[in-house]
Design a protein around this motif. Sequence first.
Motif, PDB file in Angstrom:
ATOM      1  N   PRO A 131       0.824  -1.218   0.000  1.00  0.00           N
ATOM      2  CA  PRO A 131       0.000   0.000   0.000  1.00  0.00           C
ATOM      3  C   PRO A 131       0.855   1.265   0.000  1.00  0.00           C
ATOM      4  CG  PRO A 131      -0.873  -1.573   1.567  1.00  0.00           C
ATOM      5  CD  PRO A 131       0.439  -2.127   1.094  1.00  0.00           C
TER       6      PRO A 131
ATOM      7  N   SER B 191      -5.818  11.846   3.916  1.00  0.00           N
ATOM      8  CA  SER B 191      -4.728  11.033   4.477  1.00  0.00           C
ATOM      9  C   SER B 191      -4.661  11.161   5.991  1.00  0.00           C
ATOM     10  CB  SER B 191      -3.391  11.431   3.836  1.00  0.00           C
ATOM     11  OG  SER B 191      -3.128  12.794   4.025  1.00  0.00           O
TER      12      SER B 191
ATOM     13  N   LEU C   7      -7.186   8.780   7.304  1.00  0.00           N
ATOM     14  CA  LEU C   7      -6.686   7.406   7.185  1.00  0.00           C
ATOM     15  C   LEU C   7      -5.681   7.099   8.290  1.00  0.00           C
ATOM     16  CD1 LEU C   7      -6.101   7.037   3.330  1.00  0.00           C
ATOM     17  CD2 LEU C   7      -7.790   5.835   4.720  1.00  0.00           C
TER      18      LEU C   7
ATOM     19  N   GLY D  43      -7.001   4.392  10.600  1.00  0.00           N
ATOM     20  CA  GLY D  43      -6.488   3.178   9.971  1.00  0.00           C
ATOM     21  C   GLY D  43      -5.539   2.432  10.887  1.00  0.00           C
TER      22      GLY D  43
ATOM     23  N   ILE E 225      -2.687   0.407   6.248  1.00  0.00           N
ATOM     24  CA  ILE E 225      -3.464   1.605   5.931  1.00  0.00           C
ATOM     25  C   ILE E 225      -2.777   2.839   6.530  1.00  0.00           C
ATOM     26  CG2 ILE E 225      -5.693   2.740   6.175  1.00  0.00           C
ATOM     27  CD1 ILE E 225      -5.724   0.289   4.398  1.00  0.00           C
ATOM     28  N   LYS E 226      -2.296   2.686   7.767  1.00  0.00           N
ATOM     29  CA  LYS E 226      -1.598   3.806   8.406  1.00  0.00           C
ATOM     30  C   LYS E 226      -0.293   4.095   7.664  1.00  0.00           C
ATOM     31  CE  LYS E 226      -2.259   4.582  12.701  1.00  0.00           C
ATOM     32  NZ  LYS E 226      -2.335   4.637  14.160  1.00  0.00           N
TER      33      LYS E 226
ATOM     34  N   PHE F  63       0.240   3.599   4.490  1.00  0.00           N
ATOM     35  CA  PHE F  63      -0.177   4.271   3.263  1.00  0.00           C
ATOM     36  C   PHE F  63      -0.426   5.755   3.533  1.00  0.00           C
ATOM     37  CE2 PHE F  63      -3.876   5.665   0.711  1.00  0.00           C
ATOM     38  CZ  PHE F  63      -3.332   5.569  -0.560  1.00  0.00           C
ATOM     39  N   ALA F  64      -1.081   6.054   4.683  1.00  0.00           N
ATOM     40  CA  ALA F  64      -1.386   7.443   5.022  1.00  0.00           C
ATOM     41  C   ALA F  64      -0.110   8.249   5.274  1.00  0.00           C
ATOM     42  CB  ALA F  64      -2.289   7.485   6.249  1.00  0.00           C
TER      43      ALA F  64
END
Length: 469
Positions: free
Chosen positions: A360, A419, A422, A426, A430-431, A433-434
């Motif tokens: 991600p 973001s 997220l 997240g 996911i975190k 990715f943010a």
Amino acid sequence: MTKPQIKWLGLIALIVGSFFLLFPSINWYQLDAAERTKLEALRERPKWLVNLGLDLKGGTHMVMELDIDKLDPKIPLAEAMQQAIEIIRNRIDQFGVAEPLIARQGARWIVVQLPGISNSAQAKELVGKTALLQFRMVDDSEKARSAMNKILELGQPFDGVKASSAAAKLVPAGLELFRGKENSMYLLSKEVPLTGALLDSAKVETGGEYGLPVVAFKFKPEAAAKFSALTASNIGKNMAIVLDDTVFSAPVIKGRISGGSGIIEGQFTSDDAKSLAIVLRAGALPAPVRIIEERSVGPSLGEDSIRKGFRAAGVGVALILIFFAAYYRAGGLIANVSIVANLFFLFALMAYLKATLTLPGIAGLALNIAMAVDANVLILERIKEERAKGRPMKAAVAAGYDQSASAIIDSNLTLLIASALLFQFGTGPIKGFAVTLTGGNIISMFTATILTRMLYEAWMLGEDAEAAA
């Protein structure tokens, strides 16, 4: 010093600093996997490093459930979950796993990701053991020996780890029946004078009758005096060392043991002894945990993902750079510099934050490149429009940046809000990715609006700017 000179000095300092942060990662990933594993075991990882996540590096993913039925009712569930997470984290930290993920999921589940751990069986043993350590006296009275003989006649006196109902009826009051490590049985006093909660340290040593690995422990000062008194009052008797309802050893007390230290024997391998020492140092879980989901990601799959991901990204970035240079000419070359700088600064930021790159996260990198391209296209198109109106290059550049600024800020601001949400709500990838998206978003605004304008200003100092545009 003039304002432009200060800007260029700041930019040079930023480039040097970024290279300083990125160099350890470049050097680290040029080493072969065996060398990196060896250095990680010696805890000689560079301080600033872009780490690879489970999906890129390979490793073990587990979802664990806390058995709340066996939880002390006095302990709130939230507190027990936090305690369990901290204990598992301490155990894994001492195990030497780089950048593990340990997070609560739902009411009673804990997600554990261990990048680079190929021995998943040892990892499961490490994080799942309750490690309830107790010290109890063995009852060798005539009454206890008579009861033990009757229990032996049952043939199978245990139902799992616990005594069967038939055996429990034969156990004298005040005693409990325990299984030994080597298919032996012990009748122990119900009283528990000392537990592992009072341990100060535990480490692996070589000792015992055959020189096998043993776990040497030492009590805290307040418990050392109690241990000394306990051994002094029971000289000649056996004291059982019980771990998770199994008697590991029951040595004879030959004299007062002052200082609060002792050993646990159990025919351990070196790895067994090391894992037990870690578990004892980190403490016992508030209740047993069981693994309800487990999957392993092979290193080859991770390397394949990295190779394909970077190949796709490389081809995509190369096509973008070629298009910019061919379509926008000199302006396109300046935009190309900003896109490359965007990636350079973003990886340096990730190294500084010790961020973990996952699949991600690579998607976040691709999205950042797209945002950087979008911002540069807005600026270049506005400049082209101004040039088509016959305005000189310097005025066209100034108008192009002024007219595109609001659109660039608006689009990046909405992405920053997304973001941030997220990151806040997240977990795990996911975190990650943010983090990649937020950092890249801020850097792309800098490279698109400030860096490129500095390059334009430097370029327009030349006499051929009008001809080249």
